[in-house]
Write a protein that holds these residues in place. Structure first.
Motif, PDB file in Angstrom:
ATOM      1  N   GLN A   7       0.835  -1.208   0.000  1.00  8.28           N
ATOM      2  CA  GLN A   7       0.000   0.000   0.000  1.00  8.28           C
ATOM      3  C   GLN A   7       0.867   1.253   0.000  1.00  8.28           C
ATOM      4  N   ARG A   8       1.926   1.218   0.801  1.00  4.27           N
ATOM      5  CA  ARG A   8       2.831   2.370   0.862  1.00  4.27           C
ATOM      6  C   ARG A   8       3.517   2.591  -0.483  1.00  4.27           C
ATOM      7  N   ILE A   9       3.895   1.513  -1.147  1.00  3.02           N
ATOM      8  CA  ILE A   9       4.515   1.629  -2.475  1.00  3.02           C
ATOM      9  C   ILE A   9       3.534   2.257  -3.457  1.00  3.02           C
ATOM     10  N   ALA A  10       2.278   1.828  -3.384  1.00  2.00           N
ATOM     11  CA  ALA A  10       1.259   2.395  -4.275  1.00  2.00           C
ATOM     12  C   ALA A  10       1.090   3.890  -4.022  1.00  2.00           C
ATOM     13  N   GLU A  11       1.108   4.279  -2.744  1.00  2.00           N
ATOM     14  CA  GLU A  11       0.978   5.700  -2.406  1.00  2.00           C
ATOM     15  C   GLU A  11       2.166   6.495  -2.942  1.00  2.00           C
ATOM     16  N   LEU A  12       3.366   5.946  -2.757  1.00  2.00           N
ATOM     17  CA  LEU A  12       4.563   6.644  -3.236  1.00  2.00           C
ATOM     18  C   LEU A  12       4.564   6.761  -4.757  1.00  2.00           C
TER      19      LEU A  12
END
Length: 368
Positions: A38-43
């Motif tokens: 999820q964090r990768i998608a946000e970044l």
């Protein structure tokens, strides 16, 4: 704004990690992967916005850079014109030249202002683009780290799953072993109970037989001290027990020289060779008791093998000092010399005359 968002997300991830630390390790790793993804998608979304902003800024920068040559040229031209009219004013000061200086000065002011403003705008766009590049590089670094964490989490999941399977297999194996041990213990208990029951039955039968025999035999016969002979011999010895105890101590024939020992061995061989009933007698037991100042300090028992013609032999390691030798109801006393300590002796019992058996002994090495 961007730094604040990153800090907030980092704090959230830290809190999430702390909450997962107390959870099941396998589940924690799975949730960590989801969180990192999820964090990768946000970044990546942030990077997409950065790219869009960068494109707009680059477009504006291109336009400003396109204006720069003309603005710079106007600035240089107005600067040159101002210098010329100022020089003329110095050479021929008059109201006309003064007006030219003021007019040239105003135009130069406008050109300079426009030129500086354009340069400031270009510099500001360059700075914004640089900040976006730094932010994007930071995001890419975080994405790489998160991807690395995901790989490690997947490896740990594989390991944890394997360990969990091993633990399950170990539990199954342990339960199986416990069941087997429990079954074995139950079987052993049943076998022990059966054996105990059988022994009790045998003991009861033996007691009943003993009672029956006691009722049939009268009067009771005294048993010898060491009942290792036949029943007939025991009865004969029992009648002579008191006489033997009261009689003078009997000593065995102790042979310490080789020549005499050889003669004794040859005589024994002849007696045995002439025997026709070597296997009809049971062996006897020789009991050796060693004393010091009339105190018993050691005792041992040895089998006297039946050789034939009422001859028995046992091999015994000698113990120096006072020894008492007992075979059935017969006993002999012997003082073994100290120089014979731990030497192997052959003790030979001549039982052809049960009323007066003869015990002799010689060093075993003389018999070879």
């Amino acid at each position: 704004m961007l730094k604040t968002s990153i800090l907030t997300l980092t704090l959230c991830l830290s809190l999430l990690a702390n909450s997962l630390s107390n959870a099941d390790p396998l589940q924690a790793e799975k949730e960590s992967i989801i969180s990192n993804q999820q964090r990768i998608a946000e970044l990546r979304t942030v990077n997409s916005d950065i790219d869009s902003n960068s494109n707009l800024l680059n477009s504006d920068l291109e336009k400003l850079n396109a204006q720069l040559p003309a603005v710079r040229g106007s600035y240089i031209k107005q600067q040159s014109t101002l210098k010329k009219v100022e020089q003329q004013q110095l050479e021929t000061p008059n109201s006309a030249s003064e007006g030219l200086v003021k007019n040239a000065g105003f135009k130069f002011y406008l050109a300079e202002r426009k030129y500086k403003k354009l340069n400031n705008s270009i510099a500001q766009l360059d700075r914004q683009l640089s900040e976006l590049k730094v932010a994007r590089a930071s995001n890419n670094s975080q994405i790489a780290a998160l991807n690395s964490d995901i790989v490690l989490s997947k490896e740990r999941i594989i390991k944890l799953q394997a360990e969990k399977e091993d633990q399950q297999q170990a539990v199954i194996a342990a339960r199986k072993r416990q069941q087997q041990e429990r079954l074995k213990a139950q079987q052993a208990q049943i076998a022990a109970e059966k054996e105990m029951k059988a022994l009790k039955q045998k003991l009861l039968a033996a007691e009943n037989k003993a009672k029956s025999t006691a009722q049939q035999v009268s009067p009771p016969v005294a048993r010898p001290a060491f009942p290792d002979t036949t029943t007939q011999e025991q009865l004969q010895l029992a009648h002579k027990t008191e006489a033997i105890e009261a009689a003078e101590e009997v000593r065995p024939v102790l042979i310490l020289d080789q020549a005499t020992a050889k003669e004794a061995v040859e005589e024994l061989d002849k007696l045995v060779e002439n025997s026709s009933n070597r296997n009809k007698k049971i062996n006897k037991i020789l009991h050796v008791k060693t004393y010091h100042n009339k105190d018993l300090i050691k005792q041992s028992s040895h089998t006297m093998k039946y050789l034939g013609n009422e001859q028995y032999r046992a091999k015994v390691k000698a113990r120096a000092g006072a020894n008492k030798l007992i075979v059935g109801g017969n006993s002999w006393s012997i003082d073994m010399p100290r120089n014979q300590q731990r030497q192997s002796f052959d003790f030979v019992l001549d039982y052809r005359n049960p009323n007066k058996p003869i015990l002799s002994a010689y060093n075993h090495k003389f018999a070879n």
